[in-house]
Design a protein around this motif. Structure first.
Motif, short mmCIF file in Angstrom:
data_model
loop_
_atom_site.label_atom_id
_atom_site.label_comp_id
_atom_site.label_asym_id
_atom_site.label_seq_id
_atom_site.Cartn_x
_atom_site.Cartn_y
_atom_site.Cartn_z
N VAL A 139 10.99 29.21 0.71
CA VAL A 139 12.37 29.72 0.82
C VAL A 139 13.08 29.08 2.01
CG1 VAL A 139 13.79 31.77 1.22
CG2 VAL A 139 11.78 31.91 -0.27
N ALA A 140 14.32 28.68 1.78
CA ALA A 140 15.18 28.19 2.86
C ALA A 140 16.50 28.94 2.79
CB ALA A 140 15.43 26.70 2.72
N VAL A 141 17.22 28.96 3.89
CA VAL A 141 18.57 29.52 3.90
C VAL A 141 19.55 28.41 4.26
CG1 VAL A 141 17.93 31.90 4.37
CG2 VAL A 141 18.27 30.33 6.27
N LEU A 142 20.74 28.51 3.69
CA LEU A 142 21.76 27.50 3.93
C LEU A 142 23.06 28.20 4.27
CD1 LEU A 142 22.28 24.31 1.73
CD2 LEU A 142 24.11 25.38 3.04
N LEU A 143 23.52 27.95 5.48
CA LEU A 143 24.70 28.62 6.01
C LEU A 143 25.93 27.72 5.88
CD1 LEU A 143 26.23 30.72 7.72
CD2 LEU A 143 25.24 29.66 9.75
N CYS A 186 4.49 31.81 8.41
CA CYS A 186 5.39 31.06 7.53
C CYS A 186 6.65 30.65 8.28
CB CYS A 186 5.76 31.89 6.31
SG CYS A 186 6.50 33.49 6.71
N THR A 187 7.44 29.82 7.63
CA THR A 187 8.68 29.32 8.22
C THR A 187 9.78 29.34 7.17
OG1 THR A 187 7.55 27.86 9.79
CG2 THR A 187 9.83 27.31 9.23
N VAL A 188 10.95 29.82 7.58
CA VAL A 188 12.16 29.75 6.76
C VAL A 188 13.12 28.79 7.45
CG1 VAL A 188 14.14 30.99 5.80
CG2 VAL A 188 11.89 32.10 5.88
N PRO A 189 13.23 27.55 6.98
CA PRO A 189 14.15 26.61 7.61
C PRO A 189 15.60 27.03 7.39
CG PRO A 189 13.18 25.63 5.65
CD PRO A 189 12.47 26.92 5.88
N TRP A 190 16.43 26.73 8.38
CA TRP A 190 17.84 27.13 8.39
C TRP A 190 18.70 25.87 8.35
CZ3 TRP A 190 20.40 30.33 12.92
CH2 TRP A 190 21.56 30.96 12.46
N TYR A 191 19.34 25.63 7.23
CA TYR A 191 20.26 24.50 7.08
C TYR A 191 21.68 25.02 7.33
CZ TYR A 191 16.26 22.22 4.87
OH TYR A 191 15.02 21.68 4.61
N ILE A 192 22.42 24.33 8.18
CA ILE A 192 23.76 24.79 8.54
C ILE A 192 24.76 23.67 8.28
CG2 ILE A 192 25.21 25.70 10.39
CD1 ILE A 192 22.68 26.72 11.76
N MET A 193 25.66 23.92 7.33
CA MET A 193 26.71 22.93 7.05
C MET A 193 27.90 23.18 7.97
SD MET A 193 28.59 21.73 3.51
CE MET A 193 29.79 23.07 3.40
N THR A 194 28.17 22.21 8.81
CA THR A 194 29.29 22.27 9.73
C THR A 194 30.39 21.32 9.22
OG1 THR A 194 28.41 20.46 11.09
CG2 THR A 194 27.72 22.71 11.64
N SER A 195 31.39 21.10 10.04
CA SER A 195 32.44 20.14 9.72
C SER A 195 32.65 19.24 10.93
CB SER A 195 33.74 20.86 9.38
OG SER A 195 34.26 21.52 10.53
N GLU A 196 33.53 18.28 10.78
CA GLU A 196 33.83 17.37 11.89
C GLU A 196 34.28 18.15 13.12
OE1 GLU A 196 36.40 13.29 12.28
OE2 GLU A 196 37.47 15.05 11.52
N HIS A 197 34.96 19.27 12.89
CA HIS A 197 35.51 20.05 14.01
C HIS A 197 34.50 21.01 14.63
CE1 HIS A 197 39.43 18.48 12.91
NE2 HIS A 197 39.25 18.90 11.68
N THR A 198 33.41 21.33 13.93
CA THR A 198 32.47 22.34 14.44
C THR A 198 31.08 21.80 14.74
OG1 THR A 198 31.76 23.01 12.21
CG2 THR A 198 33.68 24.14 13.14
N GLN A 199 30.77 20.57 14.33
CA GLN A 199 29.42 20.05 14.47
C GLN A 199 28.96 20.01 15.93
OE1 GLN A 199 27.18 19.08 12.15
NE2 GLN A 199 25.73 17.82 13.28
N THR A 200 29.71 19.35 16.79
CA THR A 200 29.29 19.17 18.18
C THR A 200 29.19 20.50 18.91
OG1 THR A 200 30.27 16.96 18.27
CG2 THR A 200 29.83 18.05 20.36
N SER A 201 30.21 21.35 18.76
CA SER A 201 30.19 22.63 19.48
C SER A 201 29.05 23.52 18.99
CB SER A 201 31.52 23.36 19.31
OG SER A 201 31.86 23.51 17.95
#
Length: 532
Positions: free
Chosen positions: A101-105, A156-171
């Protein structure tokens, strides 16, 4: 010579105006501008624009082909037996334990409507702990891992994938790093950017933001599917052995991240695609509903259904079209691979009319006072139609849905309302586990009925003010494991209550954990003794 070649290329697709102010571009910026123009996928831009303007007709046309979700594809947490809920939960915990299982934010949006210059996930709604949305969600992931380990005896491990944007990636990267990734292993938090798409005039012309730069905007949370392929995320999931993915939006403070009940439900339904919904009560509530159109599962916006159909009720008095969409979804990895490989180009973009700064005929930047252009966005739920094995789980609104969208003081979806929603839920957890709350007159306060919800006019639950109480996700995921701390105990509503795990209390006692700072992941295994 190169400019003339570029000009001819642009004119072939009706975009020759992009070089109208080329002579005004500073020499130092010309190469970057030319490279940007050459990088445009003009055939795709044309195709996406044409798809967006094709339309599907008015609500009357939709009404002819709409039908509710069939009972065979739908179930409810509220009406399911305790045995059934435990069956779903145990199946989900097993999947988590098996590292499948993974989660994607979905976290590409800025905090513009909250009036803050940073991503929503970094926002604190004013809980006793002062934890941000990111920290709350990270700790829920840690707790799910702990619960799965208790269930099967396997780490166990649940990896967390986080989709950001150009404006939020760095911060976002800097925020996670400065908070030690909230106790998670940094290798299990994978950030990736969604794509940008040019802003267009209503006629399909690309808008210039300045003489040497085109106007772009994120391509919507449905841009997820293109990004999954281009950023190598699907390959990473496959390498980790992931089979099930829980996808959700960052702004729901009540979201049950990697919810084993939802995951188990979808798996036992053999669904390739699934969604959580809340029951729509009012016909005019501004929420999209999941239904079938032309035999395919869809989310239809409230404005796209006639009032007559929206008001239609069944024999029990419930609205026929009541499956309110809350951006909380389940996908199998195989389904996502199929979408990315075979269907991404078929997704119909949605038009958002916006005020978009542009360059006038004199090369001057203009900020319009009315809508002058469009942003084309794809939505994450647009892929429902590609799944024949679809499942819908209705959940209780007060327990699982309170979005944070607007600044303090607004009429709905504010930080105060999100905070109160969580405090009210935790109040119920404490009452259910045998605790009591009293006022300063020693009068015992009542339970909060689940169906009551939040009364927006009273800053709290109907009939009583909100009690400031919070349960750390590291102590309890959904109200379990708190009896030891609350059973037969009395708490006073006038005092703030923050229940924490033994490890958190220990770190605070040692001066090693300030408000809002994380407990490291290796320590979560020590929580079992205190939590049970």
């Amino acid at each position: 010579m190169e400019i003339e070649k570029l000009r001819a290329h642009l004119e072939e697709y009706g975009q020759g105006h992009l070089l109208e102010h080329y002579d005004r571009v500073p020499d130092a910026e010309k190469k970057a501008f030319v490279d940007e123009l050459w990088s445009l996928d003009l055939p795709r831009i044309k195709r996406v624009y044409e798809l967006s303007t094709r339309g599907l007709g008015g609500s009357g046309e939709k009404d002819k082909t709409l039908e509710p979700i069939p009972d065979s594809a739908r179930d409810s947490v509220a009406s399911a037996s305790e045995e059934q809920r435990n069956t779903w939960r145990n199946a989900g915990l097993q999947a988590v334990s098996d590292n499948k299982v993974a989660v994607l934010l979905l976290a590409g949006g800025q905090g513009t409507r909250l009036n803050v210059p940073y991503p929503k996930g970094m926002y604190s709604v004013g809980l006793p702990s002062d934890k941000t949305l990111y920290q709350i969600q990270a700790e829920r992931i840690l707790k799910v891992q702990s619960l799965a380990e208790e269930h099967t005896g396997k780490s166990c491990t649940v990896p967390w994938y986080i989709m950001t944007s150009e404006h939020t990636q760095t911060s976002t990267e800097e925020f996670f790093s400065s908070h030690n990734h909230f106790g998670m292993n940094k290798d299990n938090i994978i950030l990736f950017e969604q794509n940008q798409f040019p802003c267009l005039t209503p006629e399909g012309k690309i808008i210039l933001a300045s003489c040497g730069k085109i106007a772009k905007a994120p391509d919507g949370n449905g841009g997820l599917y293109k990004a999954l392929g281009e950023r190598g995320i699907l390959k990473d999931m496959e390498k980790r052995g992931i089979e099930s993915i829980h996808v959700y939006g960052v702004d729901n403070i009540l979201v049950k991240v990697a919810d084993p009940v939802f995951i188990g439900f979808c798996q036992l339904k053999q669904a390739r695609c699934g969604a959580k919904v809340v029951k729509k009560v009012l016909p005019t509530e501004k929420v999209g509903v999941i239904c079938r159109m032309d035999g395919k599962f869809k989310v239809v916006e409230y404005s796209e259904i006639s009032l007559e159909l929206a008001q239609k009720r069944d024999k029990t008095g419930d609205l026929v079209y009541n499956a309110g969409n809350i951006c909380n979804h389940y996908f199998t990895l195989n389904f996502l691979k199929d979408v990315v490989s075979n269907h991404e180009n078929e997704l119909t973009p949605h038009i958002a009319k916006k005020k978009i700064p542009y360059v006038d005929s004199n090369g001057k930047c203009v900020k319009p006072d009315k809508e002058n252009g469009i942003k084309l966005e794809k939505f994450v739920f647009d892929v429902f139609e590609f799944s024949k094995q679809f499942a819908v789980l209705e959940v209780i609104r007060d327990e699982e849905f309170s979005p944070l969208k607007n600044a303090p003081g607004a009429s709905k979806d504010t930080p105060e309302m999100a905070r109160d929603a969580l405090c009210n839920l935790h109040y119920q957890y404490i009452i259910t586990s045998g605790g009591k709350f009293k006022d300063d007159n020693e009068e015992t306060l009542p339970d909060i009925p689940r169906q009551t919800g939040i009364d927006k006019t009273k800053n709290g639950s109907v009939g009583m003010p909100t009690v400031r109480c919070e349960i750390s996700p590291l102590l309890s995921y959904a109200g379990e494991g708190i009896s030891k701390q609350v059973k037969d105990k009395v708490f006073y509503a006038s005092k703030t209550l923050h229940l924490q795990s033994g490890e958190e209390e220990k770190q605070i006692a040692n001066g090693n954990n300030d408000k809002g700072s994380p407990v490291r992941e290796p320590n979560t295994k020590k929580l079992k003794a205190e939590d049970n």
